[in-house]
Scaffold this active site. Structure first.
Site, PDB file in Angstrom:
ATOM      1  N   ARG A   1      50.818  46.441  42.580  1.00  0.00           N
ATOM      2  CA  ARG A   1      50.654  45.071  42.080  1.00  0.00           C
ATOM      3  C   ARG A   1      51.804  44.749  41.130  1.00  0.00           C
ATOM      4  NH1 ARG A   1      45.948  41.966  40.703  1.00  0.00           N
ATOM      5  NH2 ARG A   1      46.678  39.827  40.360  1.00  0.00           N
TER       6      ARG A   1
ATOM      7  N   LYS B   1      43.225  43.343  51.558  1.00  0.00           N
ATOM      8  CA  LYS B   1      43.463  44.014  50.271  1.00  0.00           C
ATOM      9  C   LYS B   1      44.555  45.045  50.493  1.00  0.00           C
ATOM     10  CE  LYS B   1      41.376  46.398  46.387  1.00  0.00           C
ATOM     11  NZ  LYS B   1      42.602  47.191  46.177  1.00  0.00           N
TER      12      LYS B   1
ATOM     13  N   GLU C   1      52.161  41.977  45.845  1.00  0.00           N
ATOM     14  CA  GLU C   1      52.097  43.430  46.021  1.00  0.00           C
ATOM     15  C   GLU C   1      53.424  43.912  46.583  1.00  0.00           C
ATOM     16  OE1 GLU C   1      48.631  46.245  45.767  1.00  0.00           O
ATOM     17  OE2 GLU C   1      48.669  44.071  45.597  1.00  0.00           O
TER      18      GLU C   1
ATOM     19  N   GLU D   1      41.767  37.426  52.423  1.00  0.00           N
ATOM     20  CA  GLU D   1      43.055  38.097  52.658  1.00  0.00           C
ATOM     21  C   GLU D   1      42.797  39.592  52.801  1.00  0.00           C
ATOM     22  OE1 GLU D   1      46.135  37.208  49.730  1.00  0.00           O
ATOM     23  OE2 GLU D   1      44.939  35.502  49.058  1.00  0.00           O
TER      24      GLU D   1
ATOM     25  N   LYS E   1      36.664  41.920  45.719  1.00  0.00           N
ATOM     26  CA  LYS E   1      37.322  42.875  46.602  1.00  0.00           C
ATOM     27  C   LYS E   1      36.261  43.729  47.284  1.00  0.00           C
ATOM     28  CE  LYS E   1      38.116  46.255  42.887  1.00  0.00           C
ATOM     29  NZ  LYS E   1      39.141  47.024  42.135  1.00  0.00           N
TER      30      LYS E   1
ATOM     31  N   ARG F   1      51.614  45.814  37.129  1.00  0.00           N
ATOM     32  CA  ARG F   1      50.383  45.524  36.404  1.00  0.00           C
ATOM     33  C   ARG F   1      50.237  46.447  35.192  1.00  0.00           C
ATOM     34  NH1 ARG F   1      44.441  47.019  38.677  1.00  0.00           N
ATOM     35  NH2 ARG F   1      43.407  47.010  36.655  1.00  0.00           N
TER      36      ARG F   1
END
Length: 539
Positions: free
Chosen positions: A239, A234, A282, A232, A405, A254
């Site tokens: 978040r 980033k 996100e 996917e 990531k 987060r």
């Protein structure tokens, strides 16, 4: 306060995990609940807000000690930490009565000696602070100063706290991490809830602990068969978890902040979902099919009241990429491929919710093709690539091997060091926080600050730079030293954005030091025009 101080010292004096675990378990087993509740609050990452500023502390310390202000400043210069400086210069004034000499309990310090400082008149604030000084020893005063200045930190990671509590209670680490997530009050009731031996936790307002990715520095091919992975983008957003259970819908960041006031349209979105649903994803400022710069999203984050023009100017979406709960059942143990199928079905069942987006899976026949696709990350205004194992459950915290990531290669600029200030903690006596500048215009007649950075140098390079700063200081502004513009550093950053808050009119996204450039002179540094050209580059 005595056991709390002992815990602080025990955690600060060792790097051994076993020693820290033992100290934490012993503390929570022995400390009275009223104090342990505050310790749990602080250890889990919460902080008290600042109630006394540094100028007040300096002035009151000068009055209390009889020392001239310049001498306290010189002591601060040598120590590098104002809280520690004042705790050391103050005299010990223990009362003659041994029982009265015992320091107040931690909860008493916070609730009766710190909380009133928020609203008390200046004279009453000074009296309360000086009276507290006289009841504490030097180490306890250091902790007290950190608390009232909003800068208190424990030398322990939250994950270690969770391990210690699991060892103490017998509950699983996942259960304890969940209990610590979301609203946690420094009360005996919340302490007992967290430390309860039973593993059930049915608070409808509580988010799940977030699963985090590790940076991937190796080639993509090292991850084996590409068919075992989902790729996917980033996303460069905020978040968050979107929660729709019994009770009002909630949006948790987060950082465990409730974001309902900042994003009321996403609260409406959550309200339209079936009860018993929790999504991970996100929040993005989003327009015409692409994310807007993160600086646009920042304008929304701290809004406490609905600002219709701003909300219309900065439209947002929730880019969902995982499903954690459905039909009030925890789905985190399912493999990603199954969670993804449930998420796709949920979103397809709600085509009337345009602000709910599905993070697209990137398809490529092999790793070189995926590498080529990742090279287009900036065109998509994303930070890079995410890799997630299709057979992996949704974990807790950072778990190596399941989520990776990879950020796009950063931009670089050669900049001149123009100012510095001391760091924090173990680096409080060294100049480690640097301000860098670029030339304004091709004539290079003026250096304009563009970024602050503090990471990227080795310990030896930090010491060398610190010695240079001390030998080439041209002025002082509080803790900040102006530095003769002679050193050039290569600065890495992810993007350039316009900013009305900076003199240069520009802001760098995630600036950090790539390396020192002893081969370059200040005249060789880059110009602001070079940064302005990057405003139009995809990022």
């Amino acid at each position: 306060m005595k056991l709390f101080t002992s815990l602080f010292l025990a955690l600060d004096r060792t790097t051994r995990t076993t020693d820290k675990l033992a100290a934490l378990v012993e503390y929570f087993r022995d400390e009275p609940e009223a104090d342990a509740a505050w310790t749990l609050y602080l250890l889990s990452g919460r902080r008290l807000s600042r109630v006394v500023n540094s100028a007040e502390l300096r002035a009151w310390a000068a009055e209390e000690t009889g020392l001239p202000a310049w001498l306290i400043e010189d002591c601060y210069e040598a120590v590098g930490d104002l809280s520690e400086t004042i705790s050391l210069v103050l005299p010990d004034r223990a009362p003659a009565d041994a029982t009265a000499a015992e320091a107040p309990a931690l909860h008493t310090i916070i609730e009766e000696r710190i909380a009133p400082l928020r609203t008390a008149p200046l004279d009453a604030r000074r009296t309360l602070v000086t009276r507290t000084w006289r009841a504490l020893d030097a180490t306890q005063r250091l902790i007290y100063h950190k608390l009232i200045s909003g800068s208190f930190r424990f030398g322990v990671q939250r994950r270690l706290l969770v391990r210690a509590l699991a060892q103490l209670t017998g509950a699983s680490e996942a259960t304890l991490e969940h209990r610590l997530t979301g609203v946690l009050n420094p009360t005996v009731a919340d302490l007992r809830r967290v430390l309860a031996p039973a593993s059930s936790d049915d608070d409808p307002a509580r988010p799940y602990p977030f699963f985090l990715a590790f940076p991937l520095d190796e080639p993509l091919e090292t991850q084996g068969d590409i068919s075992a992975w989902q790729a996917e983008w980033k996303w460069d957003g905020l978040r968050a978890q979107l929660i729709r259970r019994d009770g009002p819908p909630l949006i948790w960041s987060r950082g465990e902040e409730l974001l309902n006031d900042a994003f009321p349209e996403l609260v409406e979105l959550a309200a339209a979902l079936p009860r018993g649903t929790v999504l991970d994803g996100e929040i993005l400022a989003f327009e015409q099919g692409l994310p807007l710069p993160f600086t646009d999203l920042q304008r929304r984050i701290n809004r406490k009241q609905r600002d219709i023009p701003l909300f219309d100017d900065v439209p947002v979406v929730f880019m969902a990429y995982d499903l954690l709960e459905l039909d009030s059942q925890d789905r985190r143990a399912l493999p990603l491929r199954d969670r993804r199928a449930l998420l796709e079905r949920l979103i397809n069942d709600h085509p009337d919710l345009p602000r709910l987006r599905l993070s697209p899976a990137l398809t490529a026949p092999d790793w070189p093709a995926l590498d080529a696709l990742a090279a287009r990350a900036r065109e998509q205004r994303t930070e890079g690539l995410m890799l997630k194992r299709l057979d992996a459950p949704y974990g807790v915290g950072r778990s190596r091997g399941s989520w990776w990531k990879r950020k796009t290669d950063p931009f670089h600029a050669d900049a001149v060091l123009v100012a510095a200030q001391p760091g924090h903690g173990r680096r409080a006596s060294l100049f480690t926080d640097y301000t860098f500048a670029l030339w304004d215009g091709p004539s290079r007649h003026r250096l304009v600050p563009v970024a602050k950075a503090y990471s990227g140098l080795t310990d030896d390079e930090i010491r060398e730079t610190d010695a240079f700063i001390r030998a080439h200081t041209t002025g002082r502004h509080g803790p900040v030293r102006a530095v003769e513009p002679l050193l050039v550093f290569e600065i890495a950053f992810q993007a350039v954005q316009k900013s009305s808050r900076h003199r240069s009119g520009l802001a760098l996204r995630f600036p950090r030091i790539a390396r020192r450039r002893p081969d370059k002179r200040p005249a060789d540094a880059d110009t602001l025009d070079a940064l302005r050209a990057l405003l139009h580059a995809p990022h």
